[in-house]
Design a protein around this motif. Structure first.
Motif, PDB file in Angstrom:
ATOM      1  N   ARG A 128       0.907  -1.143  -0.053  1.00  0.00           N
ATOM      2  CA  ARG A 128       0.073   0.067   0.102  1.00  0.00           C
ATOM      3  C   ARG A 128       0.867   1.147  -0.004  1.00  0.00           C
ATOM      4  O   ARG A 128       0.518   2.223  -0.788  1.00  0.00           O
ATOM      5  N   ASP A 134      -4.926   0.345  -3.793  1.00  0.00           N
ATOM      6  CA  ASP A 134      -5.763   1.574  -3.407  1.00  0.00           C
ATOM      7  C   ASP A 134      -5.521   1.797  -2.038  1.00  0.00           C
ATOM      8  O   ASP A 134      -5.606   1.143  -1.165  1.00  0.00           O
ATOM      9  N   ALA A 135      -5.103   3.084  -1.563  1.00  0.00           N
ATOM     10  CA  ALA A 135      -4.707   3.452  -0.383  1.00  0.00           C
ATOM     11  C   ALA A 135      -5.639   3.575   0.593  1.00  0.00           C
ATOM     12  O   ALA A 135      -5.731   3.572   1.857  1.00  0.00           O
ATOM     13  N   ARG A 136      -7.024   3.468   0.052  1.00  0.00           N
ATOM     14  CA  ARG A 136      -8.223   3.443   1.153  1.00  0.00           C
ATOM     15  C   ARG A 136      -8.636   2.106   1.387  1.00  0.00           C
ATOM     16  O   ARG A 136      -9.342   1.932   2.220  1.00  0.00           O
ATOM     17  N   THR A 138      -8.475  -1.647   3.098  1.00  0.00           N
ATOM     18  CA  THR A 138      -7.761  -2.115   4.272  1.00  0.00           C
ATOM     19  C   THR A 138      -6.627  -3.032   4.354  1.00  0.00           C
ATOM     20  O   THR A 138      -6.681  -3.625   3.180  1.00  0.00           O
ATOM     21  N   GLU A 289      -4.108   1.307  10.193  1.00  0.00           N
ATOM     22  CA  GLU A 289      -5.121   1.653   9.258  1.00  0.00           C
ATOM     23  C   GLU A 289      -5.150   3.157   9.370  1.00  0.00           C
ATOM     24  O   GLU A 289      -5.839   4.011   8.551  1.00  0.00           O
ATOM     25  N   PRO A 292      -1.335   7.602   7.190  1.00  0.00           N
ATOM     26  CA  PRO A 292      -1.701   8.008   5.708  1.00  0.00           C
ATOM     27  C   PRO A 292      -0.758   7.437   4.740  1.00  0.00           C
ATOM     28  O   PRO A 292       0.524   6.964   5.168  1.00  0.00           O
ATOM     29  N   THR A 297      -3.053   5.202  -6.175  1.00  0.00           N
ATOM     30  CA  THR A 297      -4.075   4.127  -5.974  1.00  0.00           C
ATOM     31  C   THR A 297      -4.270   3.416  -7.200  1.00  0.00           C
ATOM     32  O   THR A 297      -5.237   3.584  -8.020  1.00  0.00           O
ATOM     33  N   GLU A 299      -5.358  -0.171  -8.339  1.00  0.00           N
ATOM     34  CA  GLU A 299      -5.954  -1.475  -7.459  1.00  0.00           C
ATOM     35  C   GLU A 299      -5.311  -2.790  -7.980  1.00  0.00           C
ATOM     36  O   GLU A 299      -5.173  -2.937  -9.182  1.00  0.00           O
TER      37      GLU A 299
END
Length: 301
Positions: A128, A134-136, A138, A289, A292, A297, A299
């Protein structure tokens, strides 16, 4: 039982020295998460800074030595994740970590499950951070998408208590948990840690106790199946649920109640090691989590 000792408070590793590399920062928190799992009492049947639970071959110092020895391997797993390494590469690092653990503990298996679970979270954090996912998402979602298929297809460990119990009782175990993105961490462990903050404000150890009992009550722990069979698992789940139904750590007498359940586990030689690993992973994920990511990002499918 030894005299009650106060557990060390959680300290935010995210604010550590800017000169510290990202893999080192994550590995520091991985080690700290293992230490915090040990600095939690009462945990039914498990080793802690107070007593050895249902175990005669290990104590808190054994676990501390193990956690310290594992730190460089956690950093290596983060770095491997940043290179988008395959599960084969991660597994080789994990095997080196196991050898370091056994050397530090005199041959005692303290953290094999944590090497697998926390180690995968470390690799996911690296992936990540490198902007390859995707940095968003988990850490669990990263594990599932990037390595889920490889985890299921990987070699079996015939001497693993979890594997043996899974074969005998049809339980999924750590392999299935990982391939699914560690749902027990995100659906059980993390919510319990957060909810406990309202039950026992400012009491981090109590929050970890609450999460531990919640995991024991819910998870099909293959360590419990190995030690106590289906009857042992059922007893453990019912006892943990009774603690929660009585208010958990929100009950003024929660420590005495949890202590009685702990002793009942010890009398039956029950030890929910899988739940202990998930507790350490939940502590780890709760901090990570919040970190930052500076990466882009893209996927991973």
């Amino acid at each position: 039982m030894n005299a009650r000792m106060s557990a060390a408070p959680i300290s935010p590793v995210a604010s550590s020295s800017p000169e510290c590399s990202f893999p080192d920062r994550v590995a520091t928190w991985a080690e700290r998460s293992l230490m915090l799992e040990i600095e939690t009492w009462p945990k039914p049947g498990l080793v802690s800074h107070v007593d050895t639970g249902s175990h005669t071959d290990m104590d808190a110092d054994t676990f501390r030595r193990s956690a310290i020895a594992l730190r460089p391997y956690f950093a290596a797993l983060v770095a491997a994740g940043m290179r988008n390494a395959s599960m084969t590469v991660l597994r080789k690092i994990g095997l080196r970590a196991e050898r370091a653990m056994l050397s530090a503990t005199g041959g005692v298996n303290t953290h094999r499950g944590a090497i697998f679970g926390v180690g995968l979270f470390c690799a996911a954090a690296g992936l990540r951070e490198a902007g390859l996912v995707d940095a968003r998402g988990t850490l669990g979602a990263v594990v599932r998408r990037r390595w889920g298929r490889e985890i299921l297809a990987g070699p079996r460990l015939p001497d693993s208590h979890g594997e043996m119990a899974g074969t005998r009782y049809g339980a999924g175990g750590a392999r299935q948990e990982a391939a699914q993105g560690f749902p027990s961490v995100y659906a059980i462990g993390l919510p319990a840690l957060r909810d406990a903050q309202s039950l026992a404000p400012g009491h981090d150890e109590a929050a970890r106790v609450q999460a531990c009992f919640t995991l024991i009550a819910t998870v099909e722990d293959t360590n419990l199946l190995h030690r106590g069979g289906a009857e042992g698992l059922r007893f453990a789940q019912q006892a943990a649920q009774a603690f929660l139904d009585n208010g958990g750590v929100g009950d003024p007498a929660w420590e005495q109640c949890a202590g009685r359940i702990h002793q009942a586990f010890v009398r039956r030689r029950l030890s929910p090691g899988g739940s202990a690993d998930l507790l350490a992973m939940s502590v780890f994920a709760m901090e990570l989590e919040r970190w930052p990511s500076d990466g882009s990002t893209v996927e991973v499918e």
